[in-house]
Write an enzyme that holds these catalytic residues in place. Structure first.
Site, PDB file in Angstrom:
ATOM      1  N   SER A   1       0.799  -1.120  -0.028  1.00 13.07           N
ATOM      2  CA  SER A   1       0.266  -0.026   0.033  1.00 13.07           C
ATOM      3  C   SER A   1       0.853   1.061  -0.096  1.00 13.07           C
ATOM      4  O   SER A   1       1.985   1.274   0.487  1.00 13.07           O
ATOM      5  CB  SER A   1      -0.890  -0.065   1.123  1.00 13.07           C
ATOM      6  OG  SER A   1      -1.362   1.273   1.349  1.00 13.07           O
TER       7      SER A   1
ATOM      8  N   TYR B   1      -1.232  -0.176  10.438  1.00 11.20           N
ATOM      9  CA  TYR B   1      -1.366  -0.918   9.041  1.00 11.20           C
ATOM     10  C   TYR B   1      -0.195  -0.395   8.049  1.00 11.20           C
ATOM     11  O   TYR B   1       0.276  -1.344   7.427  1.00 11.20           O
ATOM     12  CB  TYR B   1      -2.762  -0.376   8.381  1.00 11.20           C
ATOM     13  CG  TYR B   1      -3.163  -0.571   6.812  1.00 11.20           C
ATOM     14  CD1 TYR B   1      -3.298  -1.991   6.577  1.00 11.20           C
ATOM     15  CD2 TYR B   1      -2.998   0.503   6.050  1.00 11.20           C
ATOM     16  CE1 TYR B   1      -3.673  -2.299   5.165  1.00 11.20           C
ATOM     17  CE2 TYR B   1      -3.052   0.129   4.422  1.00 11.20           C
ATOM     18  CZ  TYR B   1      -3.441  -1.242   4.313  1.00 11.20           C
ATOM     19  OH  TYR B   1      -3.804  -1.411   2.897  1.00 11.20           O
TER      20      TYR B   1
ATOM     21  N   LYS C   1       2.621  -2.581   6.333  1.00 13.67           N
ATOM     22  CA  LYS C   1       2.779  -2.566   4.807  1.00 13.67           C
ATOM     23  C   LYS C   1       4.270  -2.278   4.426  1.00 13.67           C
ATOM     24  O   LYS C   1       4.914  -2.774   3.537  1.00 13.67           O
ATOM     25  CB  LYS C   1       1.947  -1.723   4.136  1.00 13.67           C
ATOM     26  CG  LYS C   1       0.353  -2.122   4.354  1.00 13.67           C
ATOM     27  CD  LYS C   1       0.022  -3.560   3.513  1.00 13.67           C
ATOM     28  CE  LYS C   1      -1.422  -3.719   3.157  1.00 13.67           C
ATOM     29  NZ  LYS C   1      -1.610  -5.113   2.688  1.00 13.67           N
TER      30      LYS C   1
END
Ligand SMILES: NC(=O)c1ccc[n+]([C@@H]2O[C@H](COP(=O)([O-])OP(=O)(O)OC[C@H]3O[C@@H](n4cnc5c(N)ncnc54)[C@H](OP(=O)(O)O)[C@@H]3O)[C@@H](O)[C@H]2O)c1
Length: 253
Positions: A144, A157, A161
């Site tokens: 991402s 998150y 990533k």
């Protein structure tokens, strides 16, 4: 060089909807036999039916990517059914934690890293042992732009990533020349996962993108298929942004 996957087998994790489903459809359309996974049986069965209309060979295997036994079953059954495992797309990703990291529930953070990072390594180990160490292959990890820039809101998150991007480089080094390992880093793609980021924000949200639109699963899928193909045979350890130009503007939204 060939971007045709006839005679090859792909495993796309977390592919009963969204980006994974788009990737599965793209690889099927290029001739691969494809296994897809997901936790909910109904949704998975529906996706398999949809994909079968392409005329390709599809297997749906229910399971949680974070579960060791489930990963083993998925890889073993894929090789049993299709006779090989040439392409692995670690697409599954979750994000149950938002906001101030000082208040983050560490169990939620552990779960994020387990599904987004450890499971990707686990699937890669199994694919390597079952097929790729001997016959070669290609792995693509779906990261991402949150792994490339801080967002301030989805910090755990983003850190997971970033770890996946670094894992991609480590694996590329260790698994070459037999296996290439790359990653893709999308910005906001119109799926259920990112609904809060795009729904009702079409007018304002897209202004952050030089391409003036949010992404689609197909935008990501065609890049993943290219990276898995022989046309990308000298590309490994790379993370390719597929973000409508967002990071080129120097901001992340
Ligand atoms: N959409 C975006 O804007 C965006 C941007 C950058 C990166 N990404 C990344 O792209 C990937 C796919 O996201 P998406 O937007 O397509 O999400 P999505 O629409 O929510 O689809 C997620 C898929 O993964 C499955 N899944 C979720 N957790 C799972 C688990 N623990 N084990 C097995 N399957 C699981 C879901 O089915 P079940 O719920 O039935 O398990 C579903 O098939 C993720 O890695 C995400 O981080 C997305």
């Amino acid at each position: 060089m060939s971007e045709d996957f006839s005679g090859k087998t792909a495993l796309v994790t977390g592919a009963s909807r969204g980006i994974g489903l788009g990737i599965a459809r793209e690889l099927l359309s290029r001739g691969a036999a494809v296994t897809i996974t997901g936790r909910k049986a109904d949704q998975l069965a529906e996706a398999v039916e949809q994909l079968k209309t392409t005329g390709g060979r599809v297997l749906g295997l229910q399971g949680n990517a974070g579960d060791d036994a489930s990963r083993e079953e998925v890889v073993a059954r894929t090789v049993e059914e299709f006779g090989s495992l040439d392409v692995l797309v670690n697409n599954t990703g979750i994000n149950p934690q938002f906001g101030f990291l000082m208040d983050a529930d560490l169990n939620a953070v552990r779960k994020i890293f387990d599904v987004n990072v450890v499971a990707a390594l686990g699937f890669t180990q199994l694919a390597w042992k079952a097929w790729m160490s001997e016959h070669g292959g290609a792995v693509v990890n779906v990261a991402s732009i949150g792994g490339l820039r801080s967002t301030g809101v989805i910090g755990a998150y983003g850190a997971s990533k970033a770890a996946l991007i670094r894992l991609t480089e480590e694996l590329a080094w260790q698994l070459g020349p037999k296996v290439r390992v790359n990653a893709v880093a999308p910005a906001v793609v119109k799926t259920k996962f990112a609904e809060a980021l795009w729904s009702g924000r079409e007018e304002t949200g897209v202004q952050a993108y030089p391409m003036k639109r949010f992404g689609t699963p197909e935008d990501v899928a065609s890049l993943v298929a290219f990276l898995c193909s022989d046309a990308a045979s000298w590309i490994t350890g790379e993370t390719v942004r597929v973000d409508g130009g967002m990071l080129a503007t120097g901001t992340a939204g």
